[in-house]
Design a protein around this motif. Structure first.
Motif, PDB file in Angstrom:
ATOM      1  N   GLY A 199       2.547 -15.930   0.945  1.00  0.00           N
ATOM      2  CA  GLY A 199       1.984 -14.609   1.349  1.00  0.00           C
ATOM      3  C   GLY A 199       2.744 -13.500   2.074  1.00  0.00           C
ATOM      4  O   GLY A 199       3.978 -14.047   2.337  1.00  0.00           O
ATOM      5  N   ARG A 200       2.659 -12.213   1.857  1.00  0.00           N
ATOM      6  CA  ARG A 200       3.255 -11.539   2.782  1.00  0.00           C
ATOM      7  C   ARG A 200       3.205 -11.679   4.337  1.00  0.00           C
ATOM      8  O   ARG A 200       2.376 -11.971   4.815  1.00  0.00           O
ATOM      9  CB  ARG A 200       2.964 -10.112   2.518  1.00  0.00           C
ATOM     10  CG  ARG A 200       3.465  -9.526   1.168  1.00  0.00           C
ATOM     11  CD  ARG A 200       3.198  -8.029   1.007  1.00  0.00           C
ATOM     12  NE  ARG A 200       1.822  -7.738   1.371  1.00  0.00           N
ATOM     13  CZ  ARG A 200       1.370  -6.264   1.514  1.00  0.00           C
ATOM     14  NH1 ARG A 200       2.413  -5.610   1.302  1.00  0.00           N
ATOM     15  NH2 ARG A 200      -0.059  -6.114   1.692  1.00  0.00           N
ATOM     16  N   LYS A 201       4.306 -11.334   4.995  1.00  0.00           N
ATOM     17  CA  LYS A 201       4.278 -11.704   6.598  1.00  0.00           C
ATOM     18  C   LYS A 201       3.121 -11.175   7.132  1.00  0.00           C
ATOM     19  O   LYS A 201       2.502 -11.659   7.886  1.00  0.00           O
ATOM     20  CB  LYS A 201       5.451 -11.361   7.097  1.00  0.00           C
ATOM     21  CG  LYS A 201       5.879 -11.646   8.767  1.00  0.00           C
ATOM     22  CD  LYS A 201       7.091 -11.483   9.359  1.00  0.00           C
ATOM     23  CE  LYS A 201       7.154 -11.738  10.743  1.00  0.00           C
ATOM     24  NZ  LYS A 201       8.515 -11.559  11.238  1.00  0.00           N
ATOM     25  N   SER A 202       3.040  -9.827   6.768  1.00  0.00           N
ATOM     26  CA  SER A 202       1.555  -9.051   7.486  1.00  0.00           C
ATOM     27  C   SER A 202       0.510  -9.556   7.080  1.00  0.00           C
ATOM     28  O   SER A 202      -0.471  -9.702   8.308  1.00  0.00           O
ATOM     29  CB  SER A 202       1.867  -7.564   7.073  1.00  0.00           C
ATOM     30  OG  SER A 202       1.682  -7.258   5.717  1.00  0.00           O
ATOM     31  N   ASP A 203       0.420 -10.128   5.940  1.00  0.00           N
ATOM     32  CA  ASP A 203      -0.899 -10.752   5.544  1.00  0.00           C
ATOM     33  C   ASP A 203      -1.331 -11.826   6.340  1.00  0.00           C
ATOM     34  O   ASP A 203      -2.309 -12.011   6.777  1.00  0.00           O
ATOM     35  CB  ASP A 203      -1.082 -10.900   4.171  1.00  0.00           C
ATOM     36  CG  ASP A 203      -0.940  -9.825   3.313  1.00  0.00           C
ATOM     37  OD1 ASP A 203      -1.427  -8.550   3.884  1.00  0.00           O
ATOM     38  OD2 ASP A 203      -0.689  -9.845   2.150  1.00  0.00           O
ATOM     39  N   LEU A 204      -0.101 -12.860   6.524  1.00  0.00           N
ATOM     40  CA  LEU A 204      -0.147 -14.073   7.190  1.00  0.00           C
ATOM     41  C   LEU A 204      -0.567 -13.997   8.487  1.00  0.00           C
ATOM     42  O   LEU A 204      -1.304 -14.529   9.179  1.00  0.00           O
ATOM     43  CB  LEU A 204       1.012 -14.947   6.948  1.00  0.00           C
ATOM     44  CG  LEU A 204       1.206 -15.332   5.572  1.00  0.00           C
ATOM     45  CD1 LEU A 204       2.754 -16.346   5.539  1.00  0.00           C
ATOM     46  CD2 LEU A 204       0.273 -16.321   4.986  1.00  0.00           C
ATOM     47  N   ILE A 205       0.070 -12.875   9.275  1.00  0.00           N
ATOM     48  CA  ILE A 205       0.007 -12.463  10.732  1.00  0.00           C
ATOM     49  C   ILE A 205      -1.669 -12.171  10.894  1.00  0.00           C
ATOM     50  O   ILE A 205      -2.237 -12.724  11.794  1.00  0.00           O
ATOM     51  CB  ILE A 205       0.730 -11.418  11.249  1.00  0.00           C
ATOM     52  CG1 ILE A 205       2.221 -11.799  11.209  1.00  0.00           C
ATOM     53  CG2 ILE A 205       0.060 -10.953  12.619  1.00  0.00           C
ATOM     54  CD1 ILE A 205       3.385 -10.850  11.554  1.00  0.00           C
TER      55      ILE A 205
END
Length: 528
Positions: free
Chosen positions: A121-127
């Protein structure tokens, strides 16, 4: 106890096949038979406990299920089909997730970077998902923090969140609550119950028998690597479960009231400290004293400055000139002294992190004993006294009931609880004047935990000054003469344990002011 048949179905559906079935599973390491012909069925919609002493084979069995280790014999069936789990990645593809007792995180990476190694997943989504899970399940952690800056409790939260993010059908939890505060444990249990209702099964390893009675609907008991029985833990009290687990009655903790304390052996006076690490917790006006003949406990939720305070007291963090006359041991200003110099004064230390700080995993127990015991004549003219070091390690193994083949076994090959017993034993055998123990019974079975607590009480009664940091409130109330609570880097007033209620300590832990609803007497008593 006689072995009984374990039902293989989920609640309300007795005809359904087990989610996971093991038959005749065995694993040996040299002469050590960690698991012997283990049979186990894990039903769908179940929370299934694995009970056993340290070294009973629980962690090895979980590693076989998760693909970390390969069984020597036996079969694994998943959803009715035989499978071979050759790696954790294969286990995750099948829908099996695991939270290890010893963490599998890269310390130089951030929380979200560690999670991205397993969860796509994208970093922003994981955060966003990390923060959401933290809020929902009481597992708050900064996704952008580097792992090396996190406390043990915060690292545990990262492991649990990462597992939940893989959407598993079976979750293996190895001591998941050992460093979580009571509030987070309650939320975690609510989460586990919701997961069970949604069709997720859970294998739950814990030495906290009341937790097992509260959350688990099945339990399998291991002793010496063999299955000795299956029970419904809700039908037995904690004493019964402990007796089944260790095969004998539990000894009682014997305390003794010391008539009076002696000299101050540790004193912190209005200590302020701002760590270099931006993610660490600053300490503010910390005042603490420990006298000979008493045990002082520090309670608190993980991540409130315990690691920073431990590093300062142990000498891992040395203070600058501005902190002169702020920390004393045996009457000596030690703020600028390193760990070795403090030990020459009679100081001994058991860190919360067994592997890496308390012991070197790749070295034998004999060599690990030398890490702190070398001043006891075990080095002669720059050479190791091999016979003396071995004898020291053997005495530690014998006196502290460390389950291991012998002193040449690698520290990393021991179960977590047995390694803890060895490290605690090593430090006690140094005959310290001041002993500092962080999380003394983390991951230790109930029998060993009681033995460690009894050893600490015996030392107190012999006049040793002891400081204990623990997130087990019950443990602190059991062994400590006084308790202080660490919250956001600030210590509470000193509370006399015999005159203090658990709920009042809990208020300090969450930052509430007990003064608003209680009167504090001059003796430190909190009364409604």
């Amino acid at each position: 106890m006689p072995e009984t048949a374990l039902t293989a179905s989920g609640p309300g559906d007795q005809a359904k096949a087990p989610l996971l079935s093991l038959r005749g599973l065995s694993k040996s390491y040299g002469q050590i038979r960690a698991n012997q012909a283990v049979d186990l069925d894990v039903a769908e919609h179940s929370i299934h406990a694995i009970l056993g002493e340290n070294g009973a084979g629980k962690s090895t069995l979980m590693k076989l299920i998760y693909g970390v280790e390969t069984p020597d014999e036996g079969t694994v069936t998943w959803r009715g089909e035989p499978i071979r789990l050759a790696s954790p990645a294969e286990a995750r593809r099948q829908g099996i997730g695991m939270v290890f007792q010893h963490f599998s995180l890269f310390e130089t990476l951030t929380v979200v970077e560690n999670i991205s190694l397993v969860v796509p997943g994208r970093k922003s989504d994981l955060i966003a998902r990390v923060r959401s899970l933290g809020r929902d399940f009481g597992l708050d952690v900064d996704p952008l923090a580097h792992v090396h800056s996190l406390s043990v409790g915060e690292r545990q939260r990262v492991e649990i969140i990462r597992c939940l993010m893989t959407d598993p059908k079976l979750i293996i939890l190895d001591e998941p609550t050992s460093v979580l505060p009571p509030q987070a444990v309650e939320k975690l249990f609510d989460t586990l119950k919701r997961l069970r209702e949604r069709g997720v099964s859970i294998l739950f390893i814990s030495h906290k028998l009341e937790e097992i009675r509260a959350i688990c609907d099945r339990a399998t008991i291991l002793r010496g690597g063999k299955v000795t029985g299956h029970v419904d833990p809700r039908e037995h009290d904690a004493h019964d479960l402990a007796r089944m687990m260790i095969g004998r009655d539990m000894p009682e903790i014997k305390t003794a009231t010391v008539a009076e304390t002696g000299e101050k052996r540790l004193e912190l006076i209005g200590l302020d400290h701002t760590p270099v690490d931006p993610f660490a917790v600053p300490l503010k006006r910390v005042t603490l004293e420990v006298k000979s003949g008493e045990i002082v406990g520090i309670a608190g939720i993980s991540g409130n400055g315990q690691s920073e305070l431990s590093a300062i007291i142990s000498g891992e963090t040395r203070l600058g000139r501005e902190a002169k006359d702020r920390i004393f041991m045996m009457g000596v200003d030690v703020g600028r002294l390193d760990s070795a110099a403090r030990r020459t004064l009679g100081f001994a230390f058991v860190p919360e992190d067994r592997l890496g700080r308390g012991a070197v995993p790749e070295l034998s127990l004999t060599l690990n004993a030398l890490l702190t015991a070398h001043p006891l004549g075990l080095l002669k003219s720059g050479l190791i006294d091999q016979a003396g070091a071995k004898a020291f390690a053997e005495a530690c193994i014998r006196d502290f009931d460390v389950r291991t083949p012998g002193p040449e076994a690698e520290a990393g090959a021991l179960s977590g609880g047995n390694l803890q017993k060895f490290i605690v034993g090593r430090e006690i055998m140094l005959e310290p004047r001041l002993l500092f123990v962080a999380q003394p019974t983390w991951g230790v079975d109930i029998g060993a935990a009681m033995a460690i607590r009894q050893k600490l009480i015996a030392l107190r009664n012999a006049g040793v000054a002891i400081l204990v940091i623990s997130e087990e409130i019950e443990e602190l109330f059991e062994i400590c003469d006084r308790i202080q609570v660490l919250n956001a880097g600030t210590l509470s007033p000193s509370l006399t344990t015999s005159e203090t209620r658990v709920e009042d300590v809990g208020r300090y832990m969450i930052g509430a002011d007990p003064v608003a609803s209680n009167e504090i007497t001059s003796a430190g008593k909190l009364s409604a």
